[in-house]
Design an enzyme around this catalytic site. Structure first.
Site, PDB file in Angstrom:
ATOM      1  N   GLU A 272       0.751  -1.095  -0.037  1.00 52.46           N
ATOM      2  CA  GLU A 272       0.146  -0.209   0.089  1.00 52.46           C
ATOM      3  C   GLU A 272       0.664   1.305  -0.198  1.00 52.46           C
ATOM      4  O   GLU A 272       0.470   2.447  -0.454  1.00 52.46           O
ATOM      5  CB  GLU A 272      -1.141   0.080   1.224  1.00 52.46           C
ATOM      6  CG  GLU A 272      -2.445   0.325   0.916  1.00 52.46           C
ATOM      7  CD  GLU A 272      -3.229   0.322   2.062  1.00 52.46           C
ATOM      8  OE1 GLU A 272      -2.813   0.068   3.263  1.00 52.46           O
ATOM      9  OE2 GLU A 272      -4.600   0.369   1.873  1.00 52.46           O
ATOM     10  N   HIS A 293       8.263 -26.956  -0.435  1.00 50.34           N
ATOM     11  CA  HIS A 293       7.398 -28.097  -1.257  1.00 50.34           C
ATOM     12  C   HIS A 293       6.218 -27.817  -2.126  1.00 50.34           C
ATOM     13  O   HIS A 293       5.682 -28.618  -2.608  1.00 50.34           O
ATOM     14  CB  HIS A 293       7.076 -29.048   0.100  1.00 50.34           C
ATOM     15  CG  HIS A 293       8.184 -29.600   0.784  1.00 50.34           C
ATOM     16  ND1 HIS A 293       8.970 -30.746   0.593  1.00 50.34           N
ATOM     17  CD2 HIS A 293       8.812 -29.137   1.711  1.00 50.34           C
ATOM     18  CE1 HIS A 293       9.818 -30.978   1.250  1.00 50.34           C
ATOM     19  NE2 HIS A 293       9.915 -29.898   2.005  1.00 50.34           N
ATOM     20  N   LYS A 399     -13.672   0.580  -3.730  1.00 48.07           N
ATOM     21  CA  LYS A 399     -14.974   1.295  -2.714  1.00 48.07           C
ATOM     22  C   LYS A 399     -15.847   2.061  -3.466  1.00 48.07           C
ATOM     23  O   LYS A 399     -16.940   1.881  -3.158  1.00 48.07           O
ATOM     24  CB  LYS A 399     -14.382   2.134  -1.622  1.00 48.07           C
ATOM     25  CG  LYS A 399     -13.407   1.507  -0.704  1.00 48.07           C
ATOM     26  CD  LYS A 399     -13.037   2.410   0.572  1.00 48.07           C
ATOM     27  CE  LYS A 399     -11.743   1.822   1.331  1.00 48.07           C
ATOM     28  NZ  LYS A 399     -11.200   3.053   2.145  1.00 48.07           N
TER      29      LYS A 399
HETATM   30  O1  PA5 Z   1      -3.205   1.800   5.962  1.00 46.33           O
HETATM   31  C1  PA5 Z   1      -4.283   2.238   5.753  1.00 46.33           C
HETATM   32  O2  PA5 Z   1      -4.573   3.669   5.623  1.00 46.33           O
HETATM   33  C2  PA5 Z   1      -5.460   1.299   5.124  1.00 46.33           C
HETATM   34  O3  PA5 Z   1      -5.033  -0.013   5.236  1.00 46.33           O
HETATM   35  C3  PA5 Z   1      -6.354   1.387   6.606  1.00 46.33           C
HETATM   36  O4  PA5 Z   1      -6.142   1.060   7.610  1.00 46.33           O
HETATM   37  C4  PA5 Z   1      -7.628   0.676   6.219  1.00 46.33           C
HETATM   38  O5  PA5 Z   1      -8.141   0.775   4.690  1.00 46.33           O
HETATM   39  C5  PA5 Z   1      -8.820   0.671   7.178  1.00 46.33           C
HETATM   40  O6  PA5 Z   1      -9.404   2.099   7.178  1.00 46.33           O
HETATM   41  P1  PA5 Z   1     -10.012   2.666   8.497  1.00 46.33           P
HETATM   42  O7  PA5 Z   1      -9.212   2.479   9.755  1.00 46.33           O
HETATM   43  O8  PA5 Z   1     -10.342   4.168   8.319  1.00 46.33           O
HETATM   44  O9  PA5 Z   1     -11.496   1.696   8.624  1.00 46.33           O
END
Ligand code: PA5
Length: 407
Positions: A272, A293, A399
């Site tokens: 990410e 394996h 989303k």
């Molecule tokens: O690293 C990040 O920002 C994302 O992976 C969020 O943690 C994830 O999308 C969850 O978001 P939120 O905490 O707003 O529900």
């Protein structure tokens, strides 16, 4: 500094690494400057908020005393760090079971969790920085009526709910204020995947029986160490150069099965943070020797598009000696180390670039160091690649489409 990273088996000449150090140093300075957005995690383990830590410990004690199960509703950075720590670390007997929900949309898994909630004295902890994430909202809405049924009324249920969310904004904050849930904050300058050393990671860890002060001490010592930057920076430089040399995948080879969920956390952190603007090695993980394996064949003779990072725990918690057979008298760990040596030799014959990250042992202190080391490595690599390590614009696309379909 206990974490040791080695890059000498990657085949990158030392001079090439040396030439990149000023750029990595600049990235580090930016991280520590306090002027870059979303870098609150850099100093968090050093400048601790004692009042907040006391509150986390106090809430954890109340939960452990009164409940059998903590259900944490969260996804991505709002659950993965805690899950990785809970899977990896030894826990005090006073800890209770922690189960995660809202990290997928699987009806069958929902059902299993609802059954557990029905059977056990349960506290619900909803974690969402934005407060609006669909998976989290869905799980929370499903579980809330069950909590009300279990505790007799919505008002009583509210006393068994904790919200960890932004201090001011979002639906979850508004709801917590309206219904009087206990709350802890997600700091505004720390993004989800860098938030393990905040209430997001610390509360579930503390409830499970992990010593969170030891964990923070490890992260702090990594932050303050004068050697750590060289380790993380060199590894970051090598990762950056590997991509430039055409390696499009990084395989995190986990040589201890308790690191399996850390591998998931690493995929999120690196994927990410770095996968944007058409850049970034795709992070993936394998468990050794299990996956030798299955994927071992591909690693040795498939397309050579990857670098491999061996994640090695130097000492297991206990020693098990083999009582019979051809390896009689050796320990299981000696066989594991021979496996790691064997893989290293075989993969070097196939010209696979190999980095190593060593953790002396799996305890809260070393895990804290490891987390901080990996976060820093990731942020430096992204900065060397010229991308922002702290946003995730691509996640919004699915989303949006999901919302369109639901609407
Ligand atoms: O690293 C990040 O920002 C994302 O992976 C969020 O943690 C994830 O999308 C969850 O978001 P939120 O905490 O707003 O529900």
């Amino acid at each position: 500094m206990n974490i040791i990273s080695k890059v000498d088996k990657t085949g990158i000449p030392a001079a090439e690494i040396e030439a990149m150090r000023p750029a990595a140093g600049e990235a580090l300075d930016r991280l520590w400057s306090g002027n870059e957005p979303m870098t609150g995690w850099v100093k968090a383990p050093v400048n601790r908020n004692q009042e907040e830590l006391d509150k986390i410990q106090e809430i954890a004690e109340i939960i452990k005393d009164g409940a059998e199960l903590l259900v944490v509703i969260g996804i991505g950075g709002s659950y993965m760090g805690a899950k990785a720590a809970i899977e990896a670390l030894p826990k005090a007997a006073s800890g209770i079971e922690v189960r995660f929900l809202g990290n997928n949309l699987c009806t069958d898994y929902y059902w299993e969790t609802l059954e557990e909630i029905r059977k056990k004295r349960t506290i619900l902890c909803v974690i969402s920085k934005s407060g609006n994430t669909m998976e989290v909202r869905t799980a929370f809405e499903v579980v809330k009526p069950l909590m009300a049924e279990k505790y007799g009324s919505e008002e009583e249920a509210a006393k068994h709910i904790i919200a960890i969310t932004d201090e001011e904004t979002g639906t979850l904050r508004a709801e917590a204020n309206e219904f009087g849930y206990a709350t802890l904050p997600v700091p505004g300058d720390i993004g989800g995947r860098y938030s393990i050393a905040t209430p997001v990671g610390l509360l579930p860890m503390a409830v499970s029986g992990i010593d969170i002060i030891e964990f923070l001490d490890g992260a702090r010592d990594c932050a303050e160490s004068t050697e750590w930057d060289a380790g993380a920076a060199d590894y970051a430089i090598v990762r950056h150069l590997m991509e430039k040399k055409g390696k499009v995948v990084e395989v995190f080879a986990l040589c201890n099965s308790r690191l399996q969920y850390l591998g998931e956390w690493m995929k999120q952190l690196f994927g990410e943070s770095e996968g944007k603007e058409g850049k970034g090695m795709m992070p993936t993980s394998l468990l050794y020797s299990t996956d030798l394996h299955s994927m071992g064949q591909y690693m040795q003779e498939g397309q050579q598009i990857f670098m491999e990072t061996l994640m090695i725990v130097d000492e297991p918690a206990v020693t098990i000696e083999i009582p019979g057979g051809p390896q009689k008298g050796k320990t299981v760990e000696e066989i594991n180390k021979a496996m790691i040596g064997g893989v290293t030799n075989a993969h070097r014959q196939a010209d696979i670039p190999i980095a190593e990250v060593h953790v002396p042992k799996l305890d809260a202190y070393n895990f804290g160091q490891l987390i901080y080391f990996l976060e820093t490595t990731c942020a430096i690599t992204a900065m060397l690649n010229g991308v922002n390590p702290f946003d995730q614009p691509g996640v919004e696309a699915y989303k949006r489409e999901m919302h369109n379909l639901l609407d």
